[in-house]
Every structure is written in C-alpha cells, then in structure tokens.
Design a protein around this motif. Structure first.
Motif, PDB file in Angstrom:
ATOM      1  N   ARG A  38      40.466  16.343  66.781  1.00  0.00           N
ATOM      2  CA  ARG A  38      39.503  16.868  65.806  1.00  0.00           C
ATOM      3  C   ARG A  38      38.607  17.921  66.444  1.00  0.00           C
ATOM      4  N   PHE A  39      38.020  17.594  67.595  1.00  0.00           N
ATOM      5  CA  PHE A  39      37.086  18.519  68.244  1.00  0.00           C
ATOM      6  C   PHE A  39      37.806  19.744  68.803  1.00  0.00           C
ATOM      7  N   ALA A  41      40.450  21.207  67.649  1.00  0.00           N
ATOM      8  CA  ALA A  41      40.753  22.120  66.545  1.00  0.00           C
ATOM      9  C   ALA A  41      39.525  22.966  66.225  1.00  0.00           C
ATOM     10  N   ASP A  42      38.341  22.355  66.236  1.00  0.00           N
ATOM     11  CA  ASP A  42      37.102  23.099  65.988  1.00  0.00           C
ATOM     12  C   ASP A  42      36.845  24.144  67.075  1.00  0.00           C
ATOM     13  N   LEU A  43      37.369  23.897  68.267  1.00  0.00           N
ATOM     14  CA  LEU A  43      37.181  24.814  69.395  1.00  0.00           C
ATOM     15  C   LEU A  43      38.270  25.884  69.473  1.00  0.00           C
TER      16      LEU A  43
END
Length: 174
Positions: A38-39, A41-43
């Motif tokens: 999840r994180f 992908a945000d990065l």
C-alpha cells in the motif's frame, strides 16, 4: 510558483517527483506485506506480491499489488527492484532467496530482528549458495525507529530503501 530548487518545487506540488523506475517485490503474504504494498504504491513503486501458496491469498480482499505471482522469477525482477522477504520462517525461504539472488535485483532483504537467528543463511547454504552471495542479503532491514506494528515496520523498511537508493544513511544525520 516554481523556484530554482526542485526539492522545494516538488514539496509544494509544483513539480512531479522524479524517482525513476522502481519496483517493490514483497515476498510472502503477511500484514507487513500488505502495508508495504500500500505505502510503496503511494511512493511510486510498481508493486508485486510473491506468494507461492495461493491458499494464503483467499478470503478478505487485501492489497496484493499491481501483480501477484507464485515465484520471484515470475515477478519481473530487474536492476530497479527491491526484494523484501516478510517472513523468515517459511519453508520456501531458501529457494525464493536463491531465485532473488539469481536475479538482477538492486537490493534484497529479509525481515527479522538481530536477536533472532538468521535461518536464511543455513537455508541458502543447503542450496549450495556461496558465502559472497549470501552476504548480499540484508538483515535486519529498515531504519531503527523502534517499529512495533506492521504499518510501522513497513514505513521503517521503505524509509530504509529510500535512504539506500539516495545514498544516505537514514535517520537524522544529514
């Protein structure tokens, strides 16, 4: 308003971040892998979950990344890929790490505290992997922030990967 400092322009949303191609390969379905995916992908990472036991993917929908595969070789690992093994007790550990070491992965690490044994070393030795290759596997991984939850462990891991990609030690030393 654009300035002459790209870092400031990016922080203010005036310039999209340029982090180049990068892939996070999370090995083994786990609570930490869910947060990593999840994180990451945000990065801006392309995300891949490697889970050799499909039965572990059944049930409640979870973030499984851009791609879910059964092996590291199917993950499309290249020189822009960081491979993070999220469980050091699985029987497939040695074979999956051997495959990661045979790939062009930029970085390979196994989660586990220093106070615990490092079972990946013996598993790789039993598969005939030489000491120099075994030494490429990082453990422990992530920044030492005292992580206690899966989300905190994922943040510490990703922060460590970003620091490594940027040639920095991490932490508050500038």
């Amino acid at each position: 308003m654009t300035t002459s400092d790209p870092a400031c322009d990016t922080a203010h949303g005036d310039l999209p971040p340029d982090h180049g191609p990068r892939t996070l390969v999370a090995v083994f379905e786990s609570p930490v892998a869910e947060h990593l995916i999840r994180f990451a992908a945000d990065l801006g990472y392309r995300t891949v979950l490697v889970e050799p036991q499909p039965r572990l993917l059944a049930g409640t929908p979870k973030p499984h990344g851009d791609q879910t595969v059964a092996s590291v070789t199917a993950a499309g690992v290249d020189e822009h890929s960081d491979v993070v093994v999220t469980d050091h007790d699985r029987p497939e550990l040695g074979a999956l790490l051997r495959d990661a070491l045979d790939s062009k992965a930029r970085w390979i690490g196994v989660m586990g505290a220093k106070r615990h044994s490092a079972p990946h070393i013996e598993a790789l030795k039993q598969l005939g992997v030489d000491e120099a290759e075994i030494a490429r596997v990082h453990r422990p991984i992530g920044l030492n922030i005292g992580s206690r939850t899966p989300a905190e462990i994922a943040i510490a891991t990703l922060a460590g990967l970003i620091a490594d990609r940027n040639g920095r030690p991490g932490g508050f030393a500038f």
